[in-house]
Design a protein around this motif. Structure first.
Motif, mmCIF file in Angstrom:
data_model
loop_
_atom_site.group_PDB
_atom_site.id
_atom_site.type_symbol
_atom_site.label_atom_id
_atom_site.label_comp_id
_atom_site.label_asym_id
_atom_site.label_seq_id
_atom_site.Cartn_x
_atom_site.Cartn_y
_atom_site.Cartn_z
ATOM 1 N N ALA A 5 5.562 -7.141 -8.715
ATOM 2 C CA ALA A 5 4.699 -7.103 -7.704
ATOM 3 C C ALA A 5 5.208 -6.587 -6.387
ATOM 4 C CB ALA A 5 4.542 -8.837 -6.833
ATOM 5 N N ALA A 6 6.529 -5.983 -6.360
ATOM 6 C CA ALA A 6 7.509 -5.796 -5.293
ATOM 7 C C ALA A 6 7.213 -3.505 -5.807
ATOM 8 C CB ALA A 6 8.690 -5.481 -5.427
ATOM 9 N N THR A 7 6.415 -3.444 -7.334
ATOM 10 C CA THR A 7 6.560 -2.441 -7.013
ATOM 11 C C THR A 7 5.477 -1.811 -6.985
ATOM 12 O OG1 THR A 7 8.222 -2.515 -9.190
ATOM 13 C CG2 THR A 7 6.620 -0.276 -9.473
ATOM 14 N N ALA A 9 2.891 -3.558 -4.403
ATOM 15 C CA ALA A 9 3.438 -3.086 -3.221
ATOM 16 C C ALA A 9 3.880 -2.225 -2.710
ATOM 17 C CB ALA A 9 4.123 -4.417 -3.190
ATOM 18 N N GLU A 10 5.163 -1.450 -3.151
ATOM 19 C CA GLU A 10 5.728 0.077 -2.782
ATOM 20 C C GLU A 10 4.374 1.108 -2.662
ATOM 21 O OE1 GLU A 10 9.415 2.921 -4.120
ATOM 22 O OE2 GLU A 10 9.746 0.395 -4.473
ATOM 23 N N PHE A 11 4.296 1.170 -4.123
ATOM 24 C CA PHE A 11 2.953 1.745 -4.509
ATOM 25 C C PHE A 11 2.223 2.380 -3.348
ATOM 26 C CE2 PHE A 11 -0.662 3.428 -6.247
ATOM 27 C CZ PHE A 11 -0.320 4.678 -6.635
ATOM 28 N N ALA A 12 1.279 0.723 -2.838
ATOM 29 C CA ALA A 12 0.394 0.955 -2.477
ATOM 30 C C ALA A 12 0.634 1.328 -1.462
ATOM 31 C CB ALA A 12 0.114 -0.510 -2.078
ATOM 32 N N VAL A 13 1.655 1.382 -0.388
ATOM 33 C CA VAL A 13 2.843 1.535 0.633
ATOM 34 C C VAL A 13 2.539 3.296 0.882
ATOM 35 C CG1 VAL A 13 4.581 1.707 2.079
ATOM 36 C CG2 VAL A 13 3.774 -0.065 1.476
ATOM 37 N N LYS A 14 2.746 3.625 -0.360
ATOM 38 C CA LYS A 14 3.315 5.393 -0.460
ATOM 39 C C LYS A 14 1.728 5.969 -0.897
ATOM 40 C CE LYS A 14 8.033 5.413 -2.601
ATOM 41 N NZ LYS A 14 8.623 5.523 -3.864
ATOM 42 N N ALA A 15 1.050 5.307 -1.416
ATOM 43 C CA ALA A 15 0.141 6.231 -1.616
ATOM 44 C C ALA A 15 -1.118 5.982 -0.477
ATOM 45 C CB ALA A 15 -0.740 5.212 -3.311
#
Length: 184
Positions: A5-7, A9-15
């Motif tokens: 879930a953290a990965t 969430a991090e991907f979504a922020v970067k995207a």
């Protein structure tokens, strides 16, 4: 929160950040191109000054042709006394005229168009371009570039300026597709 879930969430922020950056780049490229393409008043191109401009060009061409014949030159390489045609017609413009009012009136805003009009001039477009950079939105917002001067329609659609015979906005919109393709 799990590692997965953290990965995500991090991907979504970067995207989202990448998408926002690309939207801002494309918006800035489009809007700054419109501003750069906007004509700046040049009295030499005005219909009222066409005869004077053409005459001045002919005088310049005549003197250049004289320089091509070595018999017309002195020892220093300048035209001999009495050979040069010293004549010209004045280019007429209103007293204190400085071009760039149309460029100064490009206003960037988010959500609703900014249709304010100013008497300021911006011949280089630097102020209007800085305004775009400061005020444009990113992904998820709607950015507007508006010029409310009454002669804007004539410049865009009726070949009112030899500097932008096909307009500014339509040409910039046609160019932006190739810019977007380069980003991929």
């Amino acid at each position: 929160m799990s590692d997965f879930a953290a990965t995500v969430a991090e991907f979504a922020v970067k995207a989202k950040a990448n998408m926002d950056r690309q939207v801002r780049e494309i918006t800035f490229e489009l809007f700054s191109d419109v501003i750069k393409m906007s004509p700046v008043g040049n009295p030499e191109l005005w219909a009222a000054n066409r005869v004077a401009h053409n005459y001045n060009v002919q005088v310049k061409d005549h003197n250049a042709a004289l320089r091509d014949d070595p018999a017309n030159l002195d020892k220093r390489g300048y035209l001999k006394r009495g050979k040069k045609l010293n004549d010209g017609m004045d280019i007429v413009a209103p007293k204190g005229y400085v071009g760039g009012r149309f460029r100064a009136n490009w206003n960037c805003s988010v959500t609703t168009p900014d249709e304010t009009v100013t008497d300021a001039v911006d011949p280089t477009g630097a102020t209007a371009t800085a305004n775009v950079l400061a005020k444009m939105g990113g992904a998820g917002s709607v950015s507007f570039l508006c010029n409310a001067l009454p002669y804007g329609e004539m410049l865009e659609y009726h070949a009112h300026s030899s500097q932008a015979p096909a307009g500014m906005v339509r040409v910039s919109m046609a160019r932006i597709g190739s810019y977007i393709a380069e980003l991929k």
